[in-house]
Write an enzyme that holds these catalytic residues in place. Structure first.
Site, PDB file in Angstrom:
ATOM      1  N   ILE A  29       0.842  -1.211   0.000  1.00  0.00           N
ATOM      2  CA  ILE A  29       0.000   0.000   0.000  1.00  0.00           C
ATOM      3  C   ILE A  29       0.872   1.253   0.000  1.00  0.00           C
ATOM      4  O   ILE A  29       0.606   2.218  -0.728  1.00  0.00           O
ATOM      5  CB  ILE A  29      -0.971  -0.003   1.208  1.00  0.00           C
ATOM      6  CG1 ILE A  29      -1.896  -1.231   1.129  1.00  0.00           C
ATOM      7  CG2 ILE A  29      -1.793   1.293   1.247  1.00  0.00           C
ATOM      8  CD1 ILE A  29      -2.748  -1.473   2.371  1.00  0.00           C
ATOM      9  N   SER A  99      -0.793  -9.331   8.764  1.00  0.00           N
ATOM     10  CA  SER A  99      -1.179 -10.747   8.792  1.00  0.00           C
ATOM     11  C   SER A  99      -1.514 -11.243  10.205  1.00  0.00           C
ATOM     12  O   SER A  99      -0.679 -11.220  11.116  1.00  0.00           O
ATOM     13  CB  SER A  99      -0.096 -11.630   8.164  1.00  0.00           C
ATOM     14  OG  SER A  99      -0.181 -12.943   8.622  1.00  0.00           O
ATOM     15  N   SER A 138      -7.143  -1.397  10.843  1.00  0.00           N
ATOM     16  CA  SER A 138      -7.568  -2.620  10.150  1.00  0.00           C
ATOM     17  C   SER A 138      -8.973  -3.021  10.563  1.00  0.00           C
ATOM     18  O   SER A 138      -9.384  -2.809  11.715  1.00  0.00           O
ATOM     19  CB  SER A 138      -6.585  -3.731  10.517  1.00  0.00           C
ATOM     20  OG  SER A 138      -7.156  -4.988  10.288  1.00  0.00           O
ATOM     21  N   TYR A 162      -2.499  -9.374  16.261  1.00  0.00           N
ATOM     22  CA  TYR A 162      -2.504  -8.314  15.239  1.00  0.00           C
ATOM     23  C   TYR A 162      -3.660  -7.337  15.464  1.00  0.00           C
ATOM     24  O   TYR A 162      -3.480  -6.116  15.474  1.00  0.00           O
ATOM     25  CB  TYR A 162      -2.609  -8.942  13.839  1.00  0.00           C
ATOM     26  CG  TYR A 162      -2.774  -7.932  12.726  1.00  0.00           C
ATOM     27  CD1 TYR A 162      -1.706  -7.146  12.314  1.00  0.00           C
ATOM     28  CD2 TYR A 162      -4.014  -7.761  12.089  1.00  0.00           C
ATOM     29  CE1 TYR A 162      -1.852  -6.210  11.294  1.00  0.00           C
ATOM     30  CE2 TYR A 162      -4.171  -6.831  11.070  1.00  0.00           C
ATOM     31  CZ  TYR A 162      -3.090  -6.057  10.679  1.00  0.00           C
ATOM     32  OH  TYR A 162      -3.241  -5.128   9.674  1.00  0.00           O
ATOM     33  N   VAL A 206      -5.019 -13.763   0.386  1.00  0.00           N
ATOM     34  CA  VAL A 206      -5.733 -14.737  -0.449  1.00  0.00           C
ATOM     35  C   VAL A 206      -5.746 -14.356  -1.942  1.00  0.00           C
ATOM     36  O   VAL A 206      -5.542 -15.225  -2.804  1.00  0.00           O
ATOM     37  CB  VAL A 206      -7.167 -14.997   0.102  1.00  0.00           C
ATOM     38  CG1 VAL A 206      -8.038 -13.770   0.045  1.00  0.00           C
ATOM     39  CG2 VAL A 206      -7.830 -16.133  -0.626  1.00  0.00           C
TER      40      VAL A 206
END
Ligand SMILES: NC(=O)c1ccc[n+]([C@@H]2O[C@H](COP(=O)([O-])OP(=O)(O)OC[C@H]3O[C@@H](n4cnc5c(N)ncnc54)[C@H](O)[C@@H]3O)[C@@H](O)[C@H]2O)c1
Length: 336
Positions: A29, A99, A138, A162, A206
């Site tokens: 990003i 992750s 996130s 995370y 993914v």
């Protein structure tokens, strides 16, 4: 730069008199933010990255452009953060260990970069008089909340180290705003994908894994039954949100967090079917056990970003997948 994704401006006015620091700028990003700011002639595009998951290749075309400064450094070192924030108007803080599975295997490393490193950056931004601190949060902060679509004020308990690091980031930013008057905007990204997202290694996301499998005509692996859903968000939308967040002049819009997504929900199974169609592969997916720490469904309510930042998704899933595929093709089947 005529083939850049970012020839269209997401901001109004000029960026010539604006100085940006992008942490994690050699990552996925971050490198798109660097690209946008270079294409639009920002006065300073300073990049800091320790290259632990990012790559110089991601920003190589921009490094020799006027106004671009490169620091190879670690945000876990406060002096480095202080130097990086010198003379900067806006910090776009992307550096982190991403992750959920990585954080479950290596919680201490995730904490060191995502919490201690974050705090160093926040402190350095305050000390150096940065005008606004925009940072990557996130969708994982929604944790075990079953509420759909996800609205910023309704969060559950974090399901992974995370997720907790990102929640702590939001809380620290709020405390710094209240205590020291440092302006911030936190952006809760929902499953961002696009060119330059790393398809290699144990913590790959993914869509890059599916792109790679489809192009190499291999069987993709789906964790669980494939019916888990996400609000997959093409990277141009995250770039747009960062620019709007940094430059927004409405004080009612700052010192809060926003969902950054498309407001559309796709299952992992649907994503594979879509990529299989685009690439013409007939490979069938292989199913394995669900991963710990993963949430079942995710879908964003993006009305706050719409109303307060003027955010509107730039590219939806189908267009984003096609744009991404072109890049993955150049990686895996360059002569086609
Ligand atoms: N990609 C997504 O779907 C997604 C979703 C939600 C949030 N985010 C967040 O967005 C940000 C960017 O993620 P990304 O997908 O581009 O990941 P990325 O791994 O490609 O980028 C992160 C960058 O930070 C750098 N970095 C890591 N630790 C560092 C340190 N200690 N000092 C300096 N640099 C360091 C890495 O080398 C890398 O270039 C992260 O904060 C991530 O948690 C990403």
């Amino acid at each position: 730069m005529s083939h850049s994704l970012y020839t269209k401006a997401f901001h109004s006015g000029t960026l010539k008199n604006k100085r940006f620091l992008i942490t994690g700028g050699a990552g996925f990003i971050g490198s798109h933010l660097v690209e946008y700011l270079c294409v639009h002639g920002a006065g300073l595009v300073r990049i800091i990255d320790n290259l632990c998951t990012g790559k110089l290749d991601n920003i190589e075309p921009f490094l020799r452009m006027p106004g671009v400064e490169w620091i190879e450094g670690d945000i876990c070192d406060l002096n480095t953060c202080m130097q990086a924030c010198e003379g900067v108007d806006f910090v776009l803080h992307q550096a982190a260990l991403g992750s959920v599975p990585r954080s479950i295997t290596h919680p201490l490393q995730s904490h060191a970069t995502n919490v201690d490193g974050f705090l160093n950056m926040l402190y350095a931004a305050k000390e150096k008089g940065v005008r606004r601190f925009v940072f990557a949060s996130s969708s994982s902060v929604y944790g075990d909340s079953p509420h759909l679509p996800k609205q910023e004020e309704v969060i559950g308990k974090p399901l992974s180290p995370y997720a907790l690091t990102k929640l702590i980031n939001e809380q620290y930013a709020e405390v710094f705003a209240k205590t020291y008057g440092l302006e911030y905007i936190g952006l809760r990204y929902f499953n961002v994908f696009g060119p330059r997202q790393n398809p290699e290694g144990p913590y790959a996301a993914v869509i890059p894994l599916f792109m790679k499998a489809a192009l190499l005509k291999e069987m993709p692996t789906i964790h669980g039954d494939g019916q888990q859903s996400r609000d997959f968000t093409f990277v141009s939308n995250a770039v747009k949100a960062n620019l709007l967040a940094a430059l927004c002049e409405d004080k009612a819009a700052v010192n809060r967090v926003y969902n950054v997504a498309c407001g559309r929900q796709y299952t992992v199974q649907e994503i594979w079917q879509h990529i299989a169609r685009l690439t013409g592969t007939s490979a069938q997916a292989r199913y394995t056990a669900p991963r710990p720490g993963d949430v079942r469904h995710s879908l964003a309510d993006i009305s706050a970003a719409r109303q307060l930042l003027g955010y509107e998704p730039e590219h939806y899933l189908e267009e984003g997948l096609a744009l991404s595929l072109a890049w993955y093709r150049s990686l895996y089947v360059p002569n086609q």
